[in-house]
Write an enzyme that holds these catalytic residues in place. Structure first.
Site, short mmCIF file in Angstrom:
data_model
loop_
_atom_site.label_atom_id
_atom_site.label_comp_id
_atom_site.label_asym_id
_atom_site.label_seq_id
_atom_site.Cartn_x
_atom_site.Cartn_y
_atom_site.Cartn_z
N ASP A 10 0.86 -1.17 0.00
CA ASP A 10 0.00 0.00 0.00
C ASP A 10 0.91 1.23 0.00
O ASP A 10 2.13 1.12 0.20
CB ASP A 10 -0.88 -0.04 1.25
N ASP A 12 -0.24 5.22 0.94
CA ASP A 12 -0.50 6.24 1.96
C ASP A 12 -0.63 5.63 3.35
O ASP A 12 -1.48 4.76 3.57
CB ASP A 12 -1.77 7.03 1.60
N GLU A 19 -1.16 11.19 4.92
CA GLU A 19 -2.57 11.58 5.01
C GLU A 19 -2.78 12.94 5.68
O GLU A 19 -3.40 13.84 5.11
CB GLU A 19 -3.37 10.50 5.76
N GLY A 53 -10.64 6.46 -1.37
CA GLY A 53 -10.78 7.19 -2.63
C GLY A 53 -11.17 8.63 -2.39
O GLY A 53 -12.12 8.91 -1.65
N LYS A 55 -12.46 11.04 -4.41
CA LYS A 55 -13.77 11.46 -4.92
C LYS A 55 -14.88 10.90 -4.05
O LYS A 55 -15.84 11.61 -3.72
CB LYS A 55 -13.92 11.02 -6.39
N HIS A 83 -11.17 16.95 -7.47
CA HIS A 83 -10.16 15.92 -7.21
C HIS A 83 -8.93 16.12 -8.10
O HIS A 83 -7.80 15.93 -7.66
CB HIS A 83 -10.75 14.53 -7.41
N THR A 123 -2.90 0.38 -4.40
CA THR A 123 -3.36 1.55 -3.66
C THR A 123 -4.58 2.16 -4.33
O THR A 123 -4.81 1.97 -5.53
CB THR A 123 -2.24 2.61 -3.58
N ASN A 129 -0.03 10.57 -7.87
CA ASN A 129 0.40 10.69 -6.48
C ASN A 129 1.48 9.68 -6.14
O ASN A 129 2.43 9.99 -5.41
CB ASN A 129 -0.80 10.50 -5.54
N ASP A 184 -1.59 -0.51 6.30
CA ASP A 184 -1.62 0.26 7.55
C ASP A 184 -3.03 0.44 8.09
O ASP A 184 -3.20 0.98 9.18
CB ASP A 184 -1.01 1.65 7.34
#
Length: 253
Positions: A10, A12, A19, A53, A55, A83, A123, A129, A184
């Site tokens: 993953d 983030d 975050e 997500g 959006k 977004h 992810t 990103n 996480d």
């Protein structure tokens, strides 16, 4: 004994704590730029992270917290444009102020590469990103370290659905039993376990109190030789940082 052949990460909260001080800030910058009276505090953002997500998170915010907000005729288009702008703010922020990788991440990735362990990403964040984080926080060429980047809208159903992990496994052409996932969050482990992946958890700022039932091990981070991890659930033996030898033991016990 099943051979361990790949790690699927993953992004983030797992590779870096992005975050609170990156994604949240980028959302708020976007709202301000569009003269929206929306402000996502640190506490509120923690609640919004239950929805995966960007959006989807904005739509949830409107439904739950802003029923008074006049809906545009094309709500999907409105949210998609916000977004898109948020992604631009986020990537600009990472270029100007790179977010450090979490303890042990760089070391484990480098060891995996040396030892022929294949690497992938799974992810819900956008490919832009992912690219920006890797190039600015890991290494300019580090996108090439990963055989598969399963990100964003690669699949229709986001975590906790297993689709993104199934997609990554299909691209790797490996069965789940040859891989370990690194996550996480509760949504993340639900996604990975539903794809039959053994999963190691490193809790993040927002996920420390979540339920990680079924994890191989739950740690505060991957650890370093001079910065040992803390075991929150499971059995790590004598190890005090995560390396390939430890992961092979976990994978086959």
């Amino acid at each position: 004994m099943t051979e361990l052949k790949a790690f699927i990460f993953d992004v983030d909260g797992t590779l870096a704590e992005t975050e609170r001080d990156a994604h949240r800030v980028a959302f708020n910058d976007t709202f301000a730029e569009n003269k929206l009276d929306w402000d996502w505090s640190i506490e509120l953002y923690g609640e919004l992270l239950a929805v995966t997500g960007g959006k989807e998170r904005m739509k949830f915010y409107l439904e739950r917290y802003r029923p008074d907000f006049p809906r545009p005729d094309d709500l999907d288009g409105f949210v998609a444009e916000l977004h898109k702008q948020k992604t631009a703010h986020y990537t600009n922020l990472l270029v100007q102020h790179p977010i450090p990788l979490r303890p042990g991440v760089r070391r484990l990735l480098e060891e995996a590469r040396r030892e022929g362990i294949r690497l992938a990403i799974a992810t819900t964040t956008t490919p832009q990103n992912v690219t920006c984080l890797l190039e600015n926080s890991l290494a300019p060429e580090s996108l090439d370290w990963f055989e598969v980047i399963a990100a964003g809208n690669a699949v229709p159903a986001k975590k906790p659905a297993p689709d993104i992990y199934h997609y990554a496994l299909d691209k790797l052409e490996l069965p789940a039993e040859n891989c370990i996932a690194f996550e996480d969050s509760q949504n993340g482990i639900r996604s990975a376990l539903a794809a039959n992946l053994s999963t190691l958890i490193t809790v993040s700022d927002y996920t420390r109190k979540e339920d990680f039932s079924g994890a191989l091990l739950v740690l505060n981070h991957l650890g370093e030789p001079d910065q040992p991890f803390t075991v929150l659930a499971g059995e790590a033996g004598e190890a005090n940082y995560v390396d390939l030898a430890m992961l092979r033991r976990l994978h086959n016990r």
